[in-house]
Design a protein around this motif. Structure first.
Motif, short mmCIF file in Angstrom:
data_model
loop_
_atom_site.label_atom_id
_atom_site.label_comp_id
_atom_site.label_asym_id
_atom_site.label_seq_id
_atom_site.Cartn_x
_atom_site.Cartn_y
_atom_site.Cartn_z
N ASP A 4 57.55 41.70 35.30
CA ASP A 4 57.03 40.64 36.39
C ASP A 4 56.42 39.62 36.05
OD1 ASP A 4 54.98 42.50 35.24
OD2 ASP A 4 53.91 42.40 37.19
N GLU A 5 55.94 38.91 36.93
CA GLU A 5 54.97 37.79 36.36
C GLU A 5 53.66 38.16 36.76
OE1 GLU A 5 53.65 33.06 36.62
OE2 GLU A 5 55.19 33.75 37.75
N CYS A 6 52.42 38.14 36.08
CA CYS A 6 51.09 38.45 36.75
C CYS A 6 50.50 37.08 36.84
CB CYS A 6 50.35 39.06 35.50
SG CYS A 6 48.77 39.38 35.82
N THR A 7 50.18 36.78 37.95
CA THR A 7 49.54 35.40 38.39
C THR A 7 48.05 35.39 37.86
OG1 THR A 7 49.13 36.31 40.62
CG2 THR A 7 51.09 34.80 40.23
N ASP A 51 46.82 29.13 43.23
CA ASP A 51 47.24 28.61 44.62
C ASP A 51 48.31 29.45 45.42
OD1 ASP A 51 49.64 26.67 45.36
OD2 ASP A 51 47.83 25.78 45.80
N TYR A 52 47.99 29.39 46.68
CA TYR A 52 48.59 30.07 47.55
C TYR A 52 50.26 29.89 47.31
CZ TYR A 52 50.80 32.20 51.70
OH TYR A 52 51.97 33.19 52.52
N ARG A 53 50.89 28.91 47.13
CA ARG A 53 52.22 28.29 47.17
C ARG A 53 52.75 28.91 45.67
NH1 ARG A 53 52.61 22.15 48.53
NH2 ARG A 53 50.56 22.20 47.32
N ALA A 87 51.56 31.47 43.94
CA ALA A 87 51.60 33.01 44.33
C ALA A 87 52.74 33.32 44.84
CB ALA A 87 50.17 33.49 44.63
N GLN A 88 53.02 32.57 46.24
CA GLN A 88 54.34 32.94 46.63
C GLN A 88 55.38 32.64 46.11
OE1 GLN A 88 55.26 30.36 50.02
NE2 GLN A 88 55.42 31.99 51.31
N ARG A 89 55.63 31.84 45.19
CA ARG A 89 56.96 31.61 44.40
C ARG A 89 56.92 32.50 43.28
NH1 ARG A 89 55.17 25.96 44.19
NH2 ARG A 89 54.35 26.46 42.39
N SER A 90 55.95 32.79 42.77
CA SER A 90 55.84 33.93 41.48
C SER A 90 56.23 35.32 42.25
CB SER A 90 54.45 34.02 41.00
OG SER A 90 54.38 35.08 40.03
N MET A 91 55.68 35.53 43.37
CA MET A 91 56.09 37.11 43.90
C MET A 91 57.50 36.99 44.15
SD MET A 91 54.95 38.37 47.68
CE MET A 91 56.19 37.23 48.44
N HIS A 92 58.08 35.99 44.73
CA HIS A 92 59.76 36.10 45.08
C HIS A 92 60.31 36.28 43.61
CE1 HIS A 92 59.21 35.85 49.34
NE2 HIS A 92 58.70 34.34 49.23
N PRO A 116 58.49 49.58 39.94
CA PRO A 116 58.32 48.38 40.39
C PRO A 116 56.97 48.12 40.68
CG PRO A 116 59.29 49.63 42.14
CD PRO A 116 59.21 50.47 40.98
N ILE A 117 56.57 46.79 40.45
CA ILE A 117 55.18 46.36 40.59
C ILE A 117 54.97 45.41 41.94
CG2 ILE A 117 53.42 45.01 39.35
CD1 ILE A 117 54.99 45.85 36.83
N VAL A 118 53.95 45.49 42.58
CA VAL A 118 53.77 44.50 43.61
C VAL A 118 52.70 43.48 43.10
CG1 VAL A 118 52.32 44.51 45.86
CG2 VAL A 118 53.63 46.66 45.36
N GLN A 119 52.91 42.21 43.61
CA GLN A 119 52.23 41.19 43.27
C GLN A 119 51.65 40.29 44.58
OE1 GLN A 119 51.00 40.15 40.38
NE2 GLN A 119 52.22 41.54 38.94
N GLY A 120 51.27 39.17 44.32
CA GLY A 120 50.96 38.50 45.66
C GLY A 120 49.44 37.94 45.44
N SER A 121 48.95 38.02 44.21
CA SER A 121 47.49 37.58 44.42
C SER A 121 46.41 38.23 45.09
CB SER A 121 47.58 36.12 44.24
OG SER A 121 46.27 35.66 43.79
N THR A 122 45.82 37.38 45.65
CA THR A 122 44.54 38.02 46.41
C THR A 122 44.88 37.35 47.95
OG1 THR A 122 43.10 36.20 46.05
CG2 THR A 122 42.73 38.17 44.98
N TYR A 123 46.22 37.13 48.23
CA TYR A 123 46.46 36.96 49.72
C TYR A 123 47.26 37.99 50.51
CZ TYR A 123 45.97 32.31 47.52
OH TYR A 123 45.19 31.31 46.89
#
Length: 376
Positions: free
Chosen positions: A146-149, A154-156, A158-163, A191-198
């Motif tokens: 995964d990618e750890c943000t 930035d929201y966008r 974090a969103q791109r990284s999550m996808h 698997p790993i949940v991402q999404g920063s603090t959003y």
């Protein structure tokens, strides 16, 4: 892998469970000492097993890939035999190390190109070859790439990284389906949940990860600098979505108080370098607060290191002696402090389990968090 949920605390989301893997049973909640390079730093395997007594430890894919390298581990028969450890091991995928190498890596859809911190050579991690590397290492639990943000993020981004993390997850699963096990036992994939603090991104990611229907699930991208309140908020969002009948692993967390608060939110598994790293700097965690053993106040304190401690070092050494070792820059001091801190962390999660089973976890947790916040 089998997971049995034995009891839920009536006043919180805390759980007591049991995970059965190829190298034994893990009673949850559990803390996993970090053995980054096939060694929990400063601790002999005999001390680790007999005094600290964890059901599972953690190794690191990035570091083991670079040194001793995969051909050595395969010839040894896997990491367990290489380091003479007959209990469970979890390997993280290297995603966090790649995150920490921000000045020396490039992330693309294919994977991550990075520069070795050892000799400057270039390497590429992809979801596929990270699965192959973890097969060769032979851990009982292996993690998705995964990618750890970072935080803030930035929201966008974090969103791109999550996808992208979700697309990488699909590639991990597809590739694993075609990889045979190497050492006579199976490996469980998380698997790993991402999404920063959003909140909305964490909800989306938790739903995607839950739908992957793997043996367990992890939460990444926290404990990277965000306030503790945001960590707890994101954990609560995610645990409300992840299935109850599978273990939940919060990666890289944290302080003793962090661990208790996240147990209350439904987390089963933890790892962190804090007990070992802080020990090497002279910080000791205890049930009554934190000790900076370098302080002069301990110079002539001949009481046991920790009257409530549970390892041999707590009984056999005094505060004055340990302070002397740090003042003399004697490595034995770091070893003693490391054994103490790991022993305390193991006591903490096992005591938490007892109170979950007894039904009084919330009252005990609140008392402990207040006590441990003191500076002694």
């Amino acid at each position: 892998m089998e997971f049995e949920l034995l009891h839920k605390d009536p006043q919180t989301q805390a759980r007591a469970g049991k995970i059965t893997l190829g190298h034994g049973v893990i009673e949850t909640p559990i803390f996993m000492p970090v053995g980054t390079v096939a060694s929990v730093k400063g601790v002999h395997q005999r001390e680790l097993k007999d005094d600290i007594n964890p059901d599972i430890i953690l190794g690191n894919t990035y570091h083991l890939y670079l040194r001793p390298q995969m051909d050595v581990l395969e010839k040894a028969g896997g990491l367990h035999k290489f380091m003479n450890w007959d209990r469970n091991i979890l390997t993280d995928s290297g995603g966090y190390q790649v995150y920490s190498l921000s000045a020396n890596r490039k992330i693309k859809e294919e994977g991550v190109k990075f520069k070795s911190h050892i000799d400057g050579s270039y390497h590429v991690f992809t979801p596929e070859n990270v699965m192959e590397i973890q097969r060769t290492i032979g851990a009982d639990i292996i993690m998705a790439f995964d990618e750890c943000t970072p935080y803030p993020c930035d929201y966008r981004y974090a969103q791109r990284s999550m996808h992208m993390t979700h697309r990488w997850l699909d590639r991990c699963i597809k590739h694993l389906d075609n990889l045979p096990f190497k050492y006579g036992y199976e490996q469980a994939f998380f698997p790993i949940v991402q999404g920063s603090t959003y909140k909305d991104l964490r909800q989306q990611s938790a739903e995607y990860i839950a739908n992957a229907n793997q043996p367990g699930n992890a939460i990444g991208g926290l404990s990277v600098g965000e306030p503790a309140e945001e960590m707890y908020a994101m954990t609560e969002v995610v645990t409300a979505i992840l299935p109850e009948d599978k273990p939940r692993y919060l990666m890289g967390v944290g302080t003793p108080a962090n661990i208790l608060e996240n147990i209350a939110l439904g987390i089963d598994m933890f790892d962190c370098v804090m007990p070992t790293r802080n020990a090497r700097n002279g910080m000791l965690f205890t049930a009554n607060g934190t000790i900076n053993i370098k302080n002069k106040k301990w110079e002539a304190d001949f009481s046991p290191l920790d009257e409530m401690g549970h390892t041999f070092v707590d009984r056999e050494y005094t505060k004055a002696y340990l302070r002397h070792l740090f003042a003399a820059n004697e490595y034995l001091g770091k070893q003693i402090a490391t054994i103490h801190n790991l022993g305390f962390y193991m006591w903490l999660v096992r005591e938490a389990r007892k109170h979950i089973l007894a039904g009084d976890f919330r009252e005990w947790k609140n008392k402990m968090v207040k006590q441990m916040d003191q500076r002694l």
